[in-house]
Design a protein around this motif. Sequence first.
Motif, PDB file in Angstrom:
ATOM      1  N   PHE A 250      44.545 -77.944  32.375  1.00  0.00           N
ATOM      2  CA  PHE A 250      45.640 -77.004  32.604  1.00  0.00           C
ATOM      3  C   PHE A 250      46.978 -77.721  32.816  1.00  0.00           C
ATOM      4  CE2 PHE A 250      41.787 -74.688  33.798  1.00  0.00           C
ATOM      5  CZ  PHE A 250      41.901 -73.628  32.916  1.00  0.00           C
ATOM      6  N   VAL A 251      46.917 -78.961  33.296  1.00  0.00           N
ATOM      7  CA  VAL A 251      48.129 -79.776  33.363  1.00  0.00           C
ATOM      8  C   VAL A 251      48.638 -80.040  31.945  1.00  0.00           C
ATOM      9  CG1 VAL A 251      49.101 -81.989  34.092  1.00  0.00           C
ATOM     10  CG2 VAL A 251      47.388 -80.853  35.517  1.00  0.00           C
ATOM     11  N   LYS A 252      47.713 -80.343  31.048  1.00  0.00           N
ATOM     12  CA  LYS A 252      48.076 -80.590  29.649  1.00  0.00           C
ATOM     13  C   LYS A 252      48.597 -79.318  28.981  1.00  0.00           C
ATOM     14  CE  LYS A 252      44.809 -84.404  29.159  1.00  0.00           C
ATOM     15  NZ  LYS A 252      43.578 -84.915  28.490  1.00  0.00           N
ATOM     16  N   LEU A 253      48.006 -78.183  29.323  1.00  0.00           N
ATOM     17  CA  LEU A 253      48.495 -76.913  28.793  1.00  0.00           C
ATOM     18  C   LEU A 253      49.921 -76.657  29.258  1.00  0.00           C
ATOM     19  CD1 LEU A 253      48.112 -74.150  27.375  1.00  0.00           C
ATOM     20  CD2 LEU A 253      47.085 -73.310  29.504  1.00  0.00           C
ATOM     21  N   ARG A 254      50.163 -76.857  30.546  1.00  0.00           N
ATOM     22  CA  ARG A 254      51.502 -76.643  31.087  1.00  0.00           C
ATOM     23  C   ARG A 254      52.516 -77.584  30.442  1.00  0.00           C
ATOM     24  NH1 ARG A 254      53.435 -77.088  37.433  1.00  0.00           N
ATOM     25  NH2 ARG A 254      55.324 -75.851  37.208  1.00  0.00           N
ATOM     26  N   ALA A 255      52.066 -78.780  30.073  1.00  0.00           N
ATOM     27  CA  ALA A 255      52.947 -79.757  29.440  1.00  0.00           C
ATOM     28  C   ALA A 255      53.201 -79.449  27.965  1.00  0.00           C
ATOM     29  CB  ALA A 255      52.349 -81.156  29.586  1.00  0.00           C
ATOM     30  N   GLY A 256      52.544 -78.421  27.431  1.00  0.00           N
ATOM     31  CA  GLY A 256      52.765 -78.036  26.039  1.00  0.00           C
ATOM     32  C   GLY A 256      51.898 -78.770  25.043  1.00  0.00           C
ATOM     33  N   GLN A 257      50.879 -79.500  25.518  1.00  0.00           N
ATOM     34  CA  GLN A 257      49.996 -80.208  24.595  1.00  0.00           C
ATOM     35  C   GLN A 257      49.061 -79.256  23.863  1.00  0.00           C
ATOM     36  OE1 GLN A 257      48.068 -83.668  26.330  1.00  0.00           O
ATOM     37  NE2 GLN A 257      49.809 -84.037  27.687  1.00  0.00           N
ATOM     38  N   TYR A 258      48.830 -78.076  24.455  1.00  0.00           N
ATOM     39  CA  TYR A 258      48.025 -77.035  23.831  1.00  0.00           C
ATOM     40  C   TYR A 258      48.781 -75.713  23.896  1.00  0.00           C
ATOM     41  CZ  TYR A 258      44.501 -80.544  25.147  1.00  0.00           C
ATOM     42  OH  TYR A 258      43.814 -81.707  25.335  1.00  0.00           O
ATOM     43  N   ASP A 259      48.362 -74.768  23.052  1.00  0.00           N
ATOM     44  CA  ASP A 259      48.939 -73.424  23.088  1.00  0.00           C
ATOM     45  C   ASP A 259      48.103 -72.475  23.933  1.00  0.00           C
ATOM     46  OD1 ASP A 259      51.185 -73.836  21.205  1.00  0.00           O
ATOM     47  OD2 ASP A 259      49.570 -74.213  19.763  1.00  0.00           O
ATOM     48  N   ALA A 260      46.856 -72.832  24.166  1.00  0.00           N
ATOM     49  CA  ALA A 260      45.970 -72.013  25.005  1.00  0.00           C
ATOM     50  C   ALA A 260      44.777 -72.849  25.422  1.00  0.00           C
ATOM     51  CB  ALA A 260      45.495 -70.767  24.264  1.00  0.00           C
ATOM     52  N   VAL A 261      44.115 -72.409  26.468  1.00  0.00           N
ATOM     53  CA  VAL A 261      42.866 -73.017  26.935  1.00  0.00           C
ATOM     54  C   VAL A 261      41.795 -71.937  26.969  1.00  0.00           C
ATOM     55  CG1 VAL A 261      41.676 -73.935  28.980  1.00  0.00           C
ATOM     56  CG2 VAL A 261      43.870 -74.905  28.277  1.00  0.00           C
ATOM     57  N   VAL A 262      40.604 -72.279  26.549  1.00  0.00           N
ATOM     58  CA  VAL A 262      39.438 -71.413  26.728  1.00  0.00           C
ATOM     59  C   VAL A 262      38.728 -71.872  27.999  1.00  0.00           C
ATOM     60  CG1 VAL A 262      37.186 -70.737  25.824  1.00  0.00           C
ATOM     61  CG2 VAL A 262      39.152 -70.915  24.279  1.00  0.00           C
TER      62      VAL A 262
END
Length: 342
Positions: A250-262
């Motif tokens: 979720f840190v990576k998601l917040r950083a914009g590395q992903y567009d969503a997490v499952v």
Amino acid sequence: MTPHLAITMGDPAGIGPEIIVKAAARLKDRIDSGDLKLMIVGSVPALRRAEQSLGLLTEQIAEVSETGSWPALCCLQADEEGAPIEPGQLSADGGRFAYKAIEAGVRMALADKIGGIVTAPLNKEALNKAGYHYAGHTEMLAELTGVRGSVMMLAHGNMRVSHVTTHVALQDVPKRLTPERLRLVIDLTDKALKGLGITNPKIAIAALNPHAGEGGLFGREDIDVSTPVIAKANADGLNIHGPVPGDTVFVKLRAGQYDAVVAMYHDQGHIPVKLLGFEIDPATGKWMDLSGVNITLGLPIIRTSVDHGTAFDIAGQGIANERSLIEAIEYAEKLAATRHVA
């Protein structure tokens, strides 16, 4: 032509009526221009009480029936009124209206009379007290639309999280992580992100176990179930990563590395989104504002929702914040605009 969105009131004893009136007042310019059309579905007397106590609208929201033409802002009585539903008081009538509003919204959405449904919060205890035995909105909508494989997605800014499981005991999560379920969640998440305008969505799969199982020392679900599904999805042209350990994904998601997490289970996905969505007054320790949207994927209709509960403790006091409802309306608009685009 801009279709109406149905705003279901949820439990009339909760904060639904007042956040609806506040949202309508804030969106008045768009409604007056015809750019946005809203139909509030629920208890009209509860809506009238909120209109009167808040005094934000210059005129009453017009009451309509399901047939005929509708003004840009209108309201629909969902069921017969019984004894007055008092703010903050749990009752079977509150649960009954929450269900009947959804039932009417689904009926109109399936008939293409409206563009989608935006739901204000219901109370699960009141819902079950009224005889409607559902764990929440998601399960109710799945049954009313005849869908077995719906998926919950939470969104706050660029934090978009869909869930393999939601309202189940933690001990039941591993057996519900099947290849079929995980692939369904991946596919629906990818489709939703494309509907929001993201052309090549990058999706991370959160690990079920600590350190993604640490080579099997802490469980094999991530190795035996998730990894093969991810490989197949990528072979099919999707952009899927993982399993990524839950303490960093979720840190990576917040950083914009992903567009969503499952996410694998309810709290794994809900905690990071709600932690960022709630604004706390450091002087009092009370929450002042919240942001976030709940989107149900896999339905034949569009459904978004506020990401908070009925807040019976503050209902009727005029202090509930409408921000999450406005965000849910905006998400529903985006999804409705691309729904029929190939």
